[in-house]
Enzyme design. Sequence first.
Site, PDB file in Angstrom:
ATOM      1  N   SER A 144       0.836  -1.188   0.000  1.00 57.64           N
ATOM      2  CA  SER A 144       0.000   0.000   0.000  1.00 57.64           C
ATOM      3  C   SER A 144       0.881   1.251   0.000  1.00 57.64           C
ATOM      4  CB  SER A 144      -0.947  -0.068   1.201  1.00 57.64           C
ATOM      5  OG  SER A 144      -1.995   0.843   1.081  1.00 57.64           O
ATOM      6  N   ASP A 151      -8.906  -4.087  -5.997  1.00 54.92           N
ATOM      7  CA  ASP A 151      -8.370  -3.361  -4.848  1.00 54.92           C
ATOM      8  C   ASP A 151      -9.126  -2.041  -4.676  1.00 54.92           C
ATOM      9  OD1 ASP A 151      -6.745  -1.773  -3.070  1.00 54.92           O
ATOM     10  OD2 ASP A 151      -5.075  -3.113  -3.522  1.00 54.92           O
ATOM     11  N   HIS A 180      -7.517  -5.553  -0.655  1.00 51.53           N
ATOM     12  CA  HIS A 180      -6.385  -4.626  -0.655  1.00 51.53           C
ATOM     13  C   HIS A 180      -5.106  -5.406  -0.429  1.00 51.53           C
ATOM     14  CE1 HIS A 180      -4.230  -0.957  -0.358  1.00 51.53           C
ATOM     15  NE2 HIS A 180      -4.102  -0.937   0.961  1.00 51.53           N
TER      16      HIS A 180
END
Length: 519
Positions: free
Chosen positions: A240, A458, A488
Amino acid sequence: MMRFLRWTAAVAAGLLLAGCGGSSGGDGDRDEGKGTGSAPPSASRSPAVPSSTALPSSLASQHLDWRRCKATGNSSAPSDAWRCATLKVPLDWSEPDGRTIGLALIRARATGADRIGSLLFNFGGPGGSGVSTMPYFADSVSALHERYDLVSWDPRGVGASQGVRCRGDREIEAAESVDATPDTPAEEQAYFQDATDFGKGCRKAAGPLLAHVSTTDTARDMDLMRQVLGDDKMHYFGMSYGTELGGVYAHLFPRRVGRLVLDAVVDPTADTVGHAENQARGFQRALDDYLESTGQDPERGSRQIAALLTRLDARPLPTSSGRKLTQTLAITGIILPLYSESMWPRLTGALKSAQKGDGSGLLTLADQYNDRDASGRYGTTSHSQRAISCLDDKQRPTLAETRRRLAEFERISPVFGDYLGWDTAGWCHDWPVPGQYDTPEVSAPGAAPILLVGTTGDPATPYEGTREMAGELGRGVGVELTWQGEGHGAYGNGSDCVDSTVDAYLLKGTVPKDGKTCS
């Protein structure tokens, strides 16, 4: 006020999720092995960086005193396999001989004999504690642990590394009543005053540190960490926001790049508004997929949820705790389970209860997202996240600019658009230190191949960012791996194809064909 955070889905069910921001700058060739570097910044891509200066031996040659880890926050002390230490780094990288701060590190030695080196992990945010998260994540990377020392840390301004706390628990709870999608002049005034007050609290709590928590600062910390750990190359797994941090590191130190995996890739070409639009599309796409999985028409289901949120804006729902479910808390509660497909059933139950007049389910999800425990104590991940991202980002959209964009945000997402549109103006409003860049510089010519993993479903870092990162890293550097899945982050999320491809790259140096797809 709460920006959607970004963390890896593998940790999402039990820990906070985490969000956006980054910084950059400098000429990698000049930075190699130095810890600082210089390059003329562009007007929109990167902040100025200091001239190249060798680090004092007290930093470059420091010895880490590894000891048994202590409990941190709400987490108990990890097993005896883990050791913790403190790394000294310059407060201000332009003055490497000046004041230092301590960064908390955690490590578990490789379990096998054929050791490759250290593998650093950043789990996202910004603002996520690697010291707290790494032991929980270790089971997901047991194959990697055989040949790597597993290492993570609390970046500057986070957790045990002089973590920033801008408000007390009562102030945080009171701020949850502020309407994050203001409809009247009075609500607008309260919204922006809340942002001003938060920034003042951060300035008071952090002092000089507030101007030195950027992603560029952390990337330089990483290279010092690499040196002190004794590694010639940086082996790294970023998730991320950690993908943006990895890209900035590769730009600063391209010849130090070893094996880098970037999973759930942030789009480095997106500015403040672009990131918000990307997330509006991503969360709406994930919500559509969720609704379709339950047999509902996505368009009709979204309209029903939007209508529920509109009702909550005027009249919050009661909950079993005695607190009220506001519109903002409801949006937060809807967001959390979209990070992981395994949590979709919880969203179904919470929405059904809310439609019947009970907000307890969505409030519980929102509290989990906001790191609020049963006694009303809050974590500080969002405080660190805001301090880092607002230092990184120099854009400050005005109220007038935000109003002009709201219709487009609502067109992108009838459920999340209004919230994310207002967030562009409120998140860094009246921040006490200036931001550094519009979009981060991640170009890394000459770097070894970097594996980029994107997930088509995502919500927080939409799939399209993977290709943008590949293009920005440069020809022959970014190698794309696509997972046609939900959630995610891809690694450890149920795809043997993804896991085996990533493991082969990290353990054997096997670079997959660019564009490989796992279904």
